[in-house]
Design a protein around this motif. Structure first.
Motif, PDB file in Angstrom:
ATOM      1  N   ASP A 157       4.688   8.057   8.302  1.00  0.00           N
ATOM      2  CA  ASP A 157       3.938   6.862   7.940  1.00  0.00           C
ATOM      3  C   ASP A 157       3.583   6.877   6.464  1.00  0.00           C
ATOM      4  N   GLU A 158       3.640   5.684   5.854  1.00  0.00           N
ATOM      5  CA  GLU A 158       3.215   5.496   4.473  1.00  0.00           C
ATOM      6  C   GLU A 158       2.252   4.324   4.404  1.00  0.00           C
ATOM      7  N   LEU A 159       1.181   4.500   3.626  1.00  0.00           N
ATOM      8  CA  LEU A 159       0.230   3.429   3.368  1.00  0.00           C
ATOM      9  C   LEU A 159       0.263   3.155   1.876  1.00  0.00           C
ATOM     10  N   GLN A 160       0.510   1.894   1.500  1.00  0.00           N
ATOM     11  CA  GLN A 160       0.725   1.526   0.106  1.00  0.00           C
ATOM     12  C   GLN A 160      -0.259   0.440  -0.310  1.00  0.00           C
ATOM     13  N   PHE A 161      -0.966   0.678  -1.425  1.00  0.00           N
ATOM     14  CA  PHE A 161      -1.860  -0.332  -1.977  1.00  0.00           C
ATOM     15  C   PHE A 161      -1.352  -0.726  -3.355  1.00  0.00           C
ATOM     16  N   GLN A 162      -1.319  -2.027  -3.618  1.00  0.00           N
ATOM     17  CA  GLN A 162      -0.722  -2.537  -4.856  1.00  0.00           C
ATOM     18  C   GLN A 162      -1.581  -3.640  -5.463  1.00  0.00           C
ATOM     19  N   VAL A 163      -1.711  -3.597  -6.787  1.00  0.00           N
ATOM     20  CA  VAL A 163      -2.259  -4.697  -7.564  1.00  0.00           C
ATOM     21  C   VAL A 163      -1.159  -5.138  -8.530  1.00  0.00           C
ATOM     22  N   CYS A 164      -0.781  -6.415  -8.483  1.00  0.00           N
ATOM     23  CA  CYS A 164       0.316  -6.873  -9.327  1.00  0.00           C
ATOM     24  C   CYS A 164       0.090  -8.338  -9.707  1.00  0.00           C
TER      25      CYS A 164
END
Length: 345
Positions: A157-164
């Motif tokens: 599992d991967e959890l990804q947080f992004q601000v773009c």
């Protein structure tokens, strides 16, 4: 002020960790080129669309991947066919980013990357796209920003947080005549659990300064047998004034059969609906109800699949109010082509 700190947090963390990383011997660089050419025939209500008919180069990509150290990696992909005098250089760059991996579980990425919106159709590289839902034709999938990824202990599992940057920033400038800085905040989960692979996200995107649309995007991939795979993407979109389920949504489904390692056959359907009066959905505009059905075949003459021959046919029906709609009522597309990939270095 709080919002500014929140936006800069991924960059601040990246800078601090970069400063702590000692230099080491760079690794080798991988350079590759991939290209695709298509012969397409498009008809709408028995009228041939000559600007979508004929043989053309579809995509020519240059890809560079490498590492500066065991902890620093970089990647670059540019569509060379999109470089022209009418567009800025970086408009033709799909991604260019630096990735820092301080541990086996954490990574930080800065640059231009894919926008973390869930769904298997949206995750496809453009060279692997054949016919798409109307939503995907009107969503800019690569933007500048920063993201943090956490990989769980079992690596399933991967959890990804992004601000773009918001994918709608350029569209807002063109429609309003005013430039504005707009943002998107994305949280995405990807996993591998036996026959089930989730690709889910929750997204908050500005479509105008200070005005947001929310996505709940649930992409699911199922391996039904060694030769049969199914993908089902369901996306719900809502704004504060139209916060409903299944009023503004898209569904994409694909069923693939692999009789041998050289062959792939698939059937696919999409549905894009917006029964609201909000102006916040710039991808699937209000009053749209457009469906699409089709199927295709792939043949890989080489075992490593560096060469792919393809053919597909698709038909769309319904109403699409998007001013620059690709998927339109009564549109039939027949397409054959070839893709090839090779390493330069």
């Amino acid at each position: 002020m709080k919002r500014l700190i929140f936006l800069l947090l991924p960059f601040i963390c990246t800078g601090v960790l970069f400063a702590q990383q000692p230099e080491s011997t760079p690794n080798k660089v991988a350079v590759s080129v991939e290209a695709r050419t298509d012969l397409q025939y498009t008809v709408i209500n028995r009228q041939t669309l000559h600007d979508e008919t004929g043989i053309n180069g579809y995509i020519l990509n240059l890809k560079i991947d490498g590492a500066l150290s065991p902890n620093f990696a970089y990647s670059y992909r540019q569509r060379l066919n999109a470089v022209n005098r009418d567009a800025a250089f970086f408009d033709s760059v799909d991604w260019v980013y630096l990735k820092y991996m301080p541990t086996a579980h954490w990574s930080l990425t800065v640059g231009k990357t894919p926008v973390f919106v869930g769904g298997w159709e949206l995750d496809l590289a453009p060279i692997d796209c054949f016919f798409l839902s109307s939503f995907d034709y009107h969503f800019a999938p690569y933007q500048w920003g920063a993201n943090v990824t956490y990989t769980f202990g079992n690596s399933d599992d991967e959890l990804q947080f992004q601000v773009c940057q918001s994918p709608f920033q350029e569209e807002y400038r063109q429609s309003s005549g005013t430039a504005a800085t707009m943002w998107a905040y994305n949280l995405k989960w990807m996993g591998r659990h036996g026959f089930f692979k989730p690709n889910w996200s929750v997204n908050l995107l500005e479509y105008a300064p200070g005005q947001f649309i929310n996505y709940l995007s649930l992409g699911s991939q199922f391996t039904l047998s060694p030769k049969i795979q199914m993908e089902l993407d369901v996306m719900n979109r809502a704004t504060p004034d139209h916060a409903y389920f299944f009023k503004d949504y898209s569904i994409m489904g694909r069923l693939a059969y692999y009789p041998t390692t050289h062959w792939e056959l698939y059937a696919k359907g999409t549905l894009d609906v917006n029964n609201t009066t909000t102006d916040g959905d710039l991808a699937v505009t209000g009053g749209t109800k457009i469906g699409q059905v089709g199927g295709g075949i792939h043949y890989y003459p080489l075992q490593d699949k560096r060469v792919r021959l393809h053919g597909y046919c698709a038909y769309s029906f319904g109403t699409n109010t998007q001013p620059t709609a690709v998927v339109r009522d009564g549109r039939t597309v027949a397409n054959i082509g070839v893709t090839w990939r090779f390493k330069v270095h």
